[in-house]
Design a protein around this motif. Structure first.
Motif, mmCIF file in Angstrom:
data_model
loop_
_atom_site.group_PDB
_atom_site.id
_atom_site.type_symbol
_atom_site.label_atom_id
_atom_site.label_comp_id
_atom_site.label_asym_id
_atom_site.label_seq_id
_atom_site.Cartn_x
_atom_site.Cartn_y
_atom_site.Cartn_z
ATOM 1 N N VAL A 26 -12.672 7.799 0.097
ATOM 2 C CA VAL A 26 -12.903 6.619 0.716
ATOM 3 C C VAL A 26 -11.571 5.847 1.324
ATOM 4 C CG1 VAL A 26 -13.693 4.222 0.368
ATOM 5 C CG2 VAL A 26 -15.166 6.305 -0.542
ATOM 6 N N LEU A 27 -10.767 6.063 0.443
ATOM 7 C CA LEU A 27 -9.112 5.393 0.939
ATOM 8 C C LEU A 27 -8.716 6.443 2.177
ATOM 9 C CD1 LEU A 27 -7.064 5.238 -2.261
ATOM 10 C CD2 LEU A 27 -8.035 3.325 -0.909
ATOM 11 N N ARG A 28 -8.833 7.711 2.185
ATOM 12 C CA ARG A 28 -8.424 8.508 3.201
ATOM 13 C C ARG A 28 -9.493 8.182 4.581
ATOM 14 N NH1 ARG A 28 -4.661 12.438 2.001
ATOM 15 N NH2 ARG A 28 -4.734 13.054 -0.428
ATOM 16 N N LEU A 29 -10.467 7.920 4.345
ATOM 17 C CA LEU A 29 -11.307 7.415 5.491
ATOM 18 C C LEU A 29 -10.704 6.202 5.943
ATOM 19 C CD1 LEU A 29 -15.334 8.021 4.382
ATOM 20 C CD2 LEU A 29 -14.112 9.144 6.275
ATOM 21 N N TYR A 30 -10.684 5.418 5.022
ATOM 22 C CA TYR A 30 -10.070 4.023 5.424
ATOM 23 C C TYR A 30 -8.872 4.165 6.339
ATOM 24 C CZ TYR A 30 -8.083 -0.811 4.669
ATOM 25 O OH TYR A 30 -7.711 -2.058 5.105
ATOM 26 N N MET B 144 -1.092 -3.684 3.785
ATOM 27 C CA MET B 144 -2.117 -3.065 2.918
ATOM 28 C C MET B 144 -2.368 -1.515 3.044
ATOM 29 S SD MET B 144 -4.031 -3.263 0.177
ATOM 30 C CE MET B 144 -5.474 -2.143 -0.521
ATOM 31 N N LYS B 145 -2.933 -1.402 4.347
ATOM 32 C CA LYS B 145 -3.264 -0.001 4.700
ATOM 33 C C LYS B 145 -2.205 0.808 4.888
ATOM 34 C CE LYS B 145 -6.565 0.270 7.741
ATOM 35 N NZ LYS B 145 -7.477 0.405 8.875
ATOM 36 N N LYS B 146 -1.051 0.437 5.219
ATOM 37 C CA LYS B 146 0.240 1.096 5.260
ATOM 38 C C LYS B 146 0.780 1.594 3.935
ATOM 39 C CE LYS B 146 2.205 0.478 9.649
ATOM 40 N NZ LYS B 146 3.518 -0.136 10.517
ATOM 41 N N ARG B 147 0.264 0.698 3.018
ATOM 42 C CA ARG B 147 0.820 1.152 1.354
ATOM 43 C C ARG B 147 -0.088 2.062 1.064
ATOM 44 N NH1 ARG B 147 1.819 -4.527 -1.668
ATOM 45 N NH2 ARG B 147 1.991 -3.082 -3.409
ATOM 46 N N ILE B 148 -1.213 1.828 1.256
ATOM 47 C CA ILE B 148 -2.283 3.052 0.851
ATOM 48 C C ILE B 148 -1.649 4.403 1.507
ATOM 49 C CG2 ILE B 148 -4.815 3.992 0.976
ATOM 50 C CD1 ILE B 148 -5.519 0.973 0.941
ATOM 51 N N LYS C 106 1.226 5.211 2.602
ATOM 52 C CA LYS C 106 2.457 5.847 1.896
ATOM 53 C C LYS C 106 2.050 6.368 0.487
ATOM 54 C CE LYS C 106 6.152 3.262 3.945
ATOM 55 N NZ LYS C 106 6.928 2.089 3.501
ATOM 56 N N LEU C 107 1.011 5.813 -0.309
ATOM 57 C CA LEU C 107 0.662 6.489 -1.656
ATOM 58 C C LEU C 107 -0.024 7.583 -1.455
ATOM 59 C CD1 LEU C 107 -0.146 5.930 -4.673
ATOM 60 C CD2 LEU C 107 -2.318 4.753 -4.026
ATOM 61 N N GLY D 193 9.036 10.572 0.534
ATOM 62 C CA GLY D 193 8.599 11.079 -0.899
ATOM 63 C C GLY D 193 9.035 9.922 -2.089
ATOM 64 N N SER D 194 8.213 8.718 -1.844
ATOM 65 C CA SER D 194 8.480 7.782 -2.995
ATOM 66 C C SER D 194 8.168 8.137 -4.314
ATOM 67 C CB SER D 194 7.484 6.546 -2.316
ATOM 68 O OG SER D 194 6.271 6.769 -2.288
ATOM 69 N N VAL D 195 8.504 7.440 -5.393
ATOM 70 C CA VAL D 195 7.965 7.798 -6.593
ATOM 71 C C VAL D 195 6.598 7.788 -6.798
ATOM 72 C CG1 VAL D 195 8.480 7.166 -9.000
ATOM 73 C CG2 VAL D 195 10.284 7.081 -7.418
ATOM 74 N N LEU D 196 5.951 6.505 -6.199
ATOM 75 C CA LEU D 196 4.715 6.336 -6.483
ATOM 76 C C LEU D 196 3.805 7.689 -6.142
ATOM 77 C CD1 LEU D 196 3.326 3.946 -7.643
ATOM 78 C CD2 LEU D 196 2.560 3.330 -5.286
ATOM 79 N N ASN D 197 4.154 7.998 -4.651
ATOM 80 C CA ASN D 197 3.513 8.900 -3.809
ATOM 81 C C ASN D 197 3.539 10.156 -4.580
ATOM 82 O OD1 ASN D 197 4.385 11.389 -1.931
ATOM 83 N ND2 ASN D 197 2.429 10.321 -1.208
ATOM 84 N N VAL D 198 4.857 10.731 -5.215
ATOM 85 C CA VAL D 198 4.912 11.874 -5.896
ATOM 86 C C VAL D 198 4.018 11.818 -7.439
ATOM 87 C CG1 VAL D 198 6.689 13.316 -7.077
ATOM 88 C CG2 VAL D 198 6.983 12.645 -4.986
ATOM 89 N N THR D 199 4.147 10.621 -7.973
ATOM 90 C CA THR D 199 3.287 10.495 -9.148
ATOM 91 C C THR D 199 1.824 10.718 -8.702
ATOM 92 O OG1 THR D 199 4.799 8.830 -9.753
ATOM 93 C CG2 THR D 199 2.666 8.856 -11.156
ATOM 94 N N PHE D 200 1.161 10.162 -7.730
ATOM 95 C CA PHE D 200 -0.114 10.200 -7.042
ATOM 96 C C PHE D 200 -0.245 11.575 -7.054
ATOM 97 C CE2 PHE D 200 -3.205 10.535 -3.773
ATOM 98 C CZ PHE D 200 -4.309 10.006 -4.308
#
Lengths: 260, 260, 260, 260
Positions: free
Chosen positions: A69-73, A1-5, A7-8, A15-22
């Motif tokens: 908050v995500l980045r703090l997490y 879970m944390k790792k997926r955040i 990566k996002l 450079g996953s599609v999701l990450n670029v989109t974000f």
């Protein structure tokens, strides 16, 4: 879970599609925020769109806060340390951590302390700085930064000499033109304003010498202004050359075949 | 027949006398067109020469149209493809094909659709772009273009940081000077106008700060303007150096025959 | 006799004391001429010193004429040819021959043909050009000249693109601002004046856009002006580098010991 | 004793804590002096702080004088010579000796000779020059200085040609614009003022051409102004490159041991 955040949120070499989109979503949000801030400066637009602009502001801050908050997490991944609190601490006081905090802080400040609203609005400008994060992994930005840094000493001396020129010419001008047009050169600060406008060759035309000696000094300052452009440009050119030279050096000796 | 038209219209390495003549003829026609457009802006000249200018306009468009048709005709040589229609299609949407079309289109548009005459006159400016075609095979133009392209990333970041500086300073100036002189900084757009005039060191003098803080910020922007000149110049210098470096690498020692 | 005149007038590698003295004497005479021309522009000085200035003018022209005659006399040494007349012809139409003639011609012209006195005074400016002769053998001047010449094609294209930008923006500005302030942009020539002042970042402030679109275009032109500075500077830097590179190339191959 | 003073006053490679402290103390004193001089230009501050500013001025001069005496005392170490008097003489007429004297002289002058107070205040500006001493051992300053010096000939010629352009254009402008606006171009000096403002692209907007030919010449001067920026910048870039080139030449292949 944390790792997926992780990566996002953090754009890496993957450079996953999701990450670029974000990344693009955050970028578009900042551009929209800029447009909203621009619209607010038109009184009639502000009054007619006030409720919409307010909702947009709250939504923006909510998204930026959520991201913060995500980045703090995930700070224990991005800023690994001996303890969780140290990681959070490390992230909060990192360059990008501060930029992220400054982007949301002006919204929450009035709830904490009493603050001048005009000063607050100016603080919202900090949100622009987030745009610098887009290029976080950009080689070109770091190349330019390295070139400027490698020539820091030379650039600082150029700046130092420029300040010397500005001060000396300002005092001279205050003594000479202050007599002829006291309303234009009433004190040294106004004289400094003239000196900077002349040395940088901006020349608004609100302040200019009218006496013969004043024009003579002004002419010399303007010509030195050419040097102020020529010197840092030459220094920066040399800085870029240095980098190219160093790269081109990393070739093999054509005779013994080993790296040089 | 088609090959002869090709040799006439397309200036290649052969550079026959006829082809060079054709090239210069088109060039002179564009220069004359420019002069005609300039004369049209003088009301009294326009009224006295109106019939002559109209005939000249019709003749010019006729020649350009004829040349365009010729180019369409030989498109299967210049833009070889599987079918004739594809070749025509390829030429029409190539850079030079579009430029050629834009040069004649403004004349024919009113016959097809209703169009604002003022907007139409501005479209005729497209004819200027044809001048770029003269240097179609010019090595220097492509060298400059390649240098700028090879440093695209660095130049874009310089531009990006400049835009950041322009926006931040504009908002600051709007907050500070907007209070002192609301007629000069009524909204952020006017503030942007000031920021660009200052950062590029143009300094018309129609808008300038009058408050102390405003002058301080303006001074900083003007000094950053020097950086805005120094950085791209250094980058482009480095780009030209890169090309020279690469060329100078590809030499052999003429005596021992080894690559250096 | 002729050889001694040659040694006096033409500064060569020998650089005899007499020759250097002659060179400086001519230089001082030109500087004095310039000062005299400057003094003439002050009405009260001109009237009080008129007789002195007239005598000085006649003396100067006499010296320059005498020098010109000397150079004609030794033209068979400086410009060797098959016949004497051809040598004189060669010298008369050489760059320095023309400059020397232009320096004295304005004085003699009224005796030959009727001529506007104002135009005549302007012709006397040609005397300045003689200062270029001082550096006739200067390596630095020829280095700069060679660098500019070796990059002629690139510099010309930069100039060409600049002219294109100036013309397109002028026509656009005439259409847009001509409606809003017809007294500032009455025709394309005034518009061209604005375009040059903006692109070179001079920005006098006598003409500037007041409409939104006008300011937008003006901002783009001002930013392109940065490119107009960056490109030729980069090209000239590269030109100087080329020369250094070539010189540094003329070293020996460190392995076979021969020149490369 | 003398050696300890030497170590205190002269910052060397040793850089003892005491010496660095002394250096910073002098620097802070100069900055405070500058601020005091700036405050004096505000009439109301000057009157209310006059006694304090006077005390500060006396204290500053006392410290600078004491330092100057110290330097005189140790001059036989810093400027070794055959006799003591020769050493003192050598120091007094060295660059830094003159700067140090100029910093204190304006205070003592009125006791020796009668002098205009306004001229005296301007002399106090000399104190700024002492800031240059901070970088006495700075490699970067000497690098920049060496680069500028190594390209002295090229830079001088650029300057010389610029002066030629300024003079020729000034005379032309005086003839042309002097007729149209005699109050702006009354004599050649005002014309020179316009020429410098245009060539350096400052463009205050106090003087600008209004005639067609005047605008045409002004445009050419403005474009030449681009060259005035491009040429010295290119020359200085080349100068920095030269230094890099020379350094990079002095390397050996670390594997086969031969010079490359």
């Amino acid at each position: 879970m944390k790792k997926r955040i992780f990566k996002l949120v953090e754009k890496g070499s993957h450079g996953s599609v999701l990450n670029v989109t974000f990344d693009y979503a955050i970028m578009i949000l900042i551009v929209l925020n800029t447009i909203a801030m621009m619209l607010e400066t038109f009184p009639n637009i502000k009054s007619s769109l006030s409720s919409f602009l307010e909702i947009f502001e709250i939504t923006s801050v909510a998204i930026f806060t959520f991201e913060y908050v995500l980045r703090l997490y995930i700070s224990d991944i991005t800023h690994p340390s001996t303890s969780r609190i140290k990681s959070i601490f490390k992230f909060t006081f990192s360059l990008y951590g501060i930029i992220d905090l400054l982007a949301i802080l002006p919204f929450f400040l009035p709830f904490i302390i009493k603050i001048d609203l005009r000063f607050l609005r100016m603080l919202r400008l900090m949100r622009f700085l987030r745009l610098l994060k887009i290029h976080r992994y950009n080689n070109s930005l770091s190349l330019i930064w390295n070139v400027v840094k490698s020539k820091k000493a030379e650039l600082m001396i150029t700046g130092f000499v420029s300040i010397l020129v500005i001060f000396i010419s300002s005092f001279l001008m205050y003594e000479i033109e202050g007599k002829a047009q006291p309303e234009k050169f009433p004190n040294i600060l106004e004289s400094l304003w003239w000196a900077i406008a002349t040395l940088t060759t901006v020349g608004y035309g609100d302040v200019y010498p009218i006496t013969g000696i004043g024009k003579f000094i002004s002419g010399i300052i303007a010509i030195l202004g050419i040097g102020l452009i020529a010197l840092p440009t030459g220094i920066i050119s040399a800085g870029f050359m240095d980098k190219i030279e160093k790269k081109s050096k990393q070739v093999k000796c054509p005779h013994c075949g080993k790296n040089i």
